[in-house]
Motif scaffolding. Structure first.
Motif, PDB file in Angstrom:
ATOM      1  N   MET A  59       5.466   4.420  10.389  1.00 29.02           N
ATOM      2  CA  MET A  59       5.066   4.492   9.066  1.00 29.02           C
ATOM      3  C   MET A  59       5.310   3.091   8.819  1.00 29.02           C
ATOM      4  SD  MET A  59       4.401   7.685   8.101  1.00 29.02           S
ATOM      5  CE  MET A  59       4.848   7.984   6.239  1.00 29.02           C
ATOM      6  N   LYS A  60       4.564   2.706   7.647  1.00 29.46           N
ATOM      7  CA  LYS A  60       4.560   1.447   7.186  1.00 29.46           C
ATOM      8  C   LYS A  60       4.835   1.494   5.447  1.00 29.46           C
ATOM      9  CE  LYS A  60      -0.409   0.514   6.910  1.00 29.46           C
ATOM     10  NZ  LYS A  60      -1.344  -0.370   7.393  1.00 29.46           N
ATOM     11  N   GLN A  61       5.219   0.398   4.790  1.00 30.25           N
ATOM     12  CA  GLN A  61       5.363   0.684   3.514  1.00 30.25           C
ATOM     13  C   GLN A  61       4.291  -0.157   2.582  1.00 30.25           C
ATOM     14  OE1 GLN A  61       9.216  -1.523   2.945  1.00 30.25           O
ATOM     15  NE2 GLN A  61      10.184   0.444   2.467  1.00 30.25           N
ATOM     16  N   CYS A  62       4.042   0.604   1.508  1.00 31.54           N
ATOM     17  CA  CYS A  62       3.080   0.139   0.478  1.00 31.54           C
ATOM     18  C   CYS A  62       3.485  -1.296   0.068  1.00 31.54           C
ATOM     19  CB  CYS A  62       2.957   0.819  -0.387  1.00 31.54           C
ATOM     20  SG  CYS A  62       1.719   0.351  -2.055  1.00 31.54           S
ATOM     21  N   LEU A  63       2.841  -2.435   0.092  1.00 32.83           N
ATOM     22  CA  LEU A  63       2.979  -3.894  -0.240  1.00 32.83           C
ATOM     23  C   LEU A  63       3.264  -3.789  -1.874  1.00 32.83           C
ATOM     24  CD1 LEU A  63       0.260  -5.654   1.523  1.00 32.83           C
ATOM     25  CD2 LEU A  63       2.438  -5.357   2.065  1.00 32.83           C
ATOM     26  N   LYS A  64       3.080  -2.729  -2.713  1.00 33.81           N
ATOM     27  CA  LYS A  64       3.248  -3.009  -3.845  1.00 33.81           C
ATOM     28  C   LYS A  64       4.704  -1.987  -4.297  1.00 33.81           C
ATOM     29  CE  LYS A  64       2.770  -3.686  -8.359  1.00 33.81           C
ATOM     30  NZ  LYS A  64       2.785  -4.962  -8.732  1.00 33.81           N
ATOM     31  N   CYS A  65       4.605  -0.944  -4.108  1.00 33.70           N
ATOM     32  CA  CYS A  65       5.562  -0.096  -4.505  1.00 33.70           C
ATOM     33  C   CYS A  65       7.000   0.260  -3.385  1.00 33.70           C
ATOM     34  CB  CYS A  65       5.265   1.113  -5.007  1.00 33.70           C
ATOM     35  SG  CYS A  65       4.427   2.348  -3.865  1.00 33.70           S
ATOM     36  N   GLY A  66       6.342  -0.006  -2.230  1.00 35.27           N
ATOM     37  CA  GLY A  66       7.327   0.390  -0.965  1.00 35.27           C
ATOM     38  C   GLY A  66       7.234   1.827  -0.686  1.00 35.27           C
ATOM     39  N   LYS A  67       6.513   2.516  -1.186  1.00 34.85           N
ATOM     40  CA  LYS A  67       6.216   4.110  -0.703  1.00 34.85           C
ATOM     41  C   LYS A  67       5.774   4.023   0.702  1.00 34.85           C
ATOM     42  CE  LYS A  67       4.104   8.187  -1.986  1.00 34.85           C
ATOM     43  NZ  LYS A  67       2.801   8.708  -2.834  1.00 34.85           N
ATOM     44  N   LEU A  68       5.996   4.907   1.637  1.00 32.60           N
ATOM     45  CA  LEU A  68       5.903   5.059   3.055  1.00 32.60           C
ATOM     46  C   LEU A  68       4.425   5.576   3.252  1.00 32.60           C
ATOM     47  CD1 LEU A  68       9.137   6.226   4.622  1.00 32.60           C
ATOM     48  CD2 LEU A  68       8.158   3.910   4.746  1.00 32.60           C
ATOM     49  N   ILE A  69       3.735   5.002   4.069  1.00 35.16           N
ATOM     50  CA  ILE A  69       2.176   5.220   4.236  1.00 35.16           C
ATOM     51  C   ILE A  69       2.175   5.257   5.692  1.00 35.16           C
ATOM     52  CG2 ILE A  69       1.148   4.290   2.081  1.00 35.16           C
ATOM     53  CD1 ILE A  69       0.365   2.019   3.466  1.00 35.16           C
ATOM     54  N   PRO A  70       1.246   6.224   6.248  1.00 37.10           N
ATOM     55  CA  PRO A  70       0.806   6.195   7.819  1.00 37.10           C
ATOM     56  C   PRO A  70       0.601   4.881   8.398  1.00 37.10           C
ATOM     57  CG  PRO A  70      -0.189   7.952   6.567  1.00 37.10           C
ATOM     58  CD  PRO A  70       0.358   7.107   5.589  1.00 37.10           C
ATOM     59  N   ASP A  71       1.057   4.488   9.668  1.00 36.95           N
ATOM     60  CA  ASP A  71       0.695   3.327  10.389  1.00 36.95           C
ATOM     61  C   ASP A  71      -0.793   3.173  10.665  1.00 36.95           C
ATOM     62  OD1 ASP A  71       3.096   2.195  10.610  1.00 36.95           O
ATOM     63  OD2 ASP A  71       3.594   3.313  12.233  1.00 36.95           O
ATOM     64  N   ASN A  72      -1.590   4.242  10.777  1.00 35.14           N
ATOM     65  CA  ASN A  72      -2.939   4.249  11.191  1.00 35.14           C
ATOM     66  C   ASN A  72      -3.769   4.111   9.576  1.00 35.14           C
ATOM     67  OD1 ASN A  72      -2.493   6.602   9.914  1.00 35.14           O
ATOM     68  ND2 ASN A  72      -3.663   7.983  11.404  1.00 35.14           N
ATOM     69  N   SER A  73      -3.212   3.782   8.558  1.00 34.03           N
ATOM     70  CA  SER A  73      -4.039   3.680   7.163  1.00 34.03           C
ATOM     71  C   SER A  73      -4.623   2.323   7.304  1.00 34.03           C
ATOM     72  CB  SER A  73      -2.880   3.640   6.116  1.00 34.03           C
ATOM     73  OG  SER A  73      -3.616   3.515   5.020  1.00 34.03           O
ATOM     74  N   ILE A  74      -5.865   2.464   6.806  1.00 38.45           N
ATOM     75  CA  ILE A  74      -6.603   0.960   6.784  1.00 38.45           C
ATOM     76  C   ILE A  74      -6.386   0.138   5.871  1.00 38.45           C
ATOM     77  CG2 ILE A  74      -8.537   1.899   8.086  1.00 38.45           C
ATOM     78  CD1 ILE A  74      -9.901   2.133   5.400  1.00 38.45           C
ATOM     79  N   ARG A  75      -5.240   0.818   4.606  1.00 35.04           N
ATOM     80  CA  ARG A  75      -5.091   0.045   3.539  1.00 35.04           C
ATOM     81  C   ARG A  75      -3.590  -0.291   3.691  1.00 35.04           C
ATOM     82  NH1 ARG A  75      -8.163   4.329   0.386  1.00 35.04           N
ATOM     83  NH2 ARG A  75      -6.112   5.418   0.280  1.00 35.04           N
ATOM     84  N   ASP A  76      -3.022  -1.433   2.925  1.00 30.98           N
ATOM     85  CA  ASP A  76      -1.685  -1.768   2.918  1.00 30.98           C
ATOM     86  C   ASP A  76      -1.076  -1.096   1.634  1.00 30.98           C
ATOM     87  OD1 ASP A  76      -1.777  -3.316   5.287  1.00 30.98           O
ATOM     88  OD2 ASP A  76      -2.702  -4.994   4.336  1.00 30.98           O
TER      89      ASP A  76
END
Length: 129
Positions: free
Chosen positions: A1-18
């Motif tokens: 999992m990675k974090q949203c660059l704006k709010c820090g919410k966790l998003i999947p690693d395979n997401s094409i967006r940050d």
């Protein structure tokens, strides 16, 4: 999992967006507002876009860094507001955003004054013979 660059919410690693879906939607709306302004004023500077759309200059620069916008430097554009004399860096506008708002407010109050039916009636003098 990675974090949203704006709010820090966790998003999947395979997401094409940050960004998470919510932040992405917000940024897309901001981008649409910028795009609409640039369609009307195609050679506007980043500063001008920021001043007239209300979008933070950092966000606009972020879109430039992402390659979604291309900034064309234009040092020759130094225009002052016709009302207050402030530098507006725009060849498209005659007034800074603050003065433009004030002028619109004044015009709307005048329009409201004349909208009153009694004050808006025309009067004429009857000629007497």
């Amino acid at each position: 999992m990675k974090q949203c660059l704006k709010c820090g919410k966790l998003i999947p690693d395979n997401s094409i967006r940050d960004y998470c879906d919510i932040c992405y939607e917000v940024y897309e709306k901001l981008f649409d507002k910028i795009r609409d302004y640039l369609e009307e004023f195609p050679n506007a500077t980043a500063f001008e876009v920021s001043e007239y759309t209300g979008i933070d200059l950092k966000i606009i620069k972020g879109f430039v860094n992402e390659g979604r916008l291309i900034e064309i430097e234009n040092e020759s554009v130094n225009v002052t507001c016709k009302r207050c004399g402030a530098l507006i860096l725009s060849k498209y506008h005659e007034y800074c955003p603050k003065c433009k708002k004030a002028l619109l407010k004044e015009l709307n109050s005048i329009k409201g004054y004349f909208a009153n039916k009694e004050r808006a009636q025309m009067h004429y003098k009857k000629r007497t013979k």
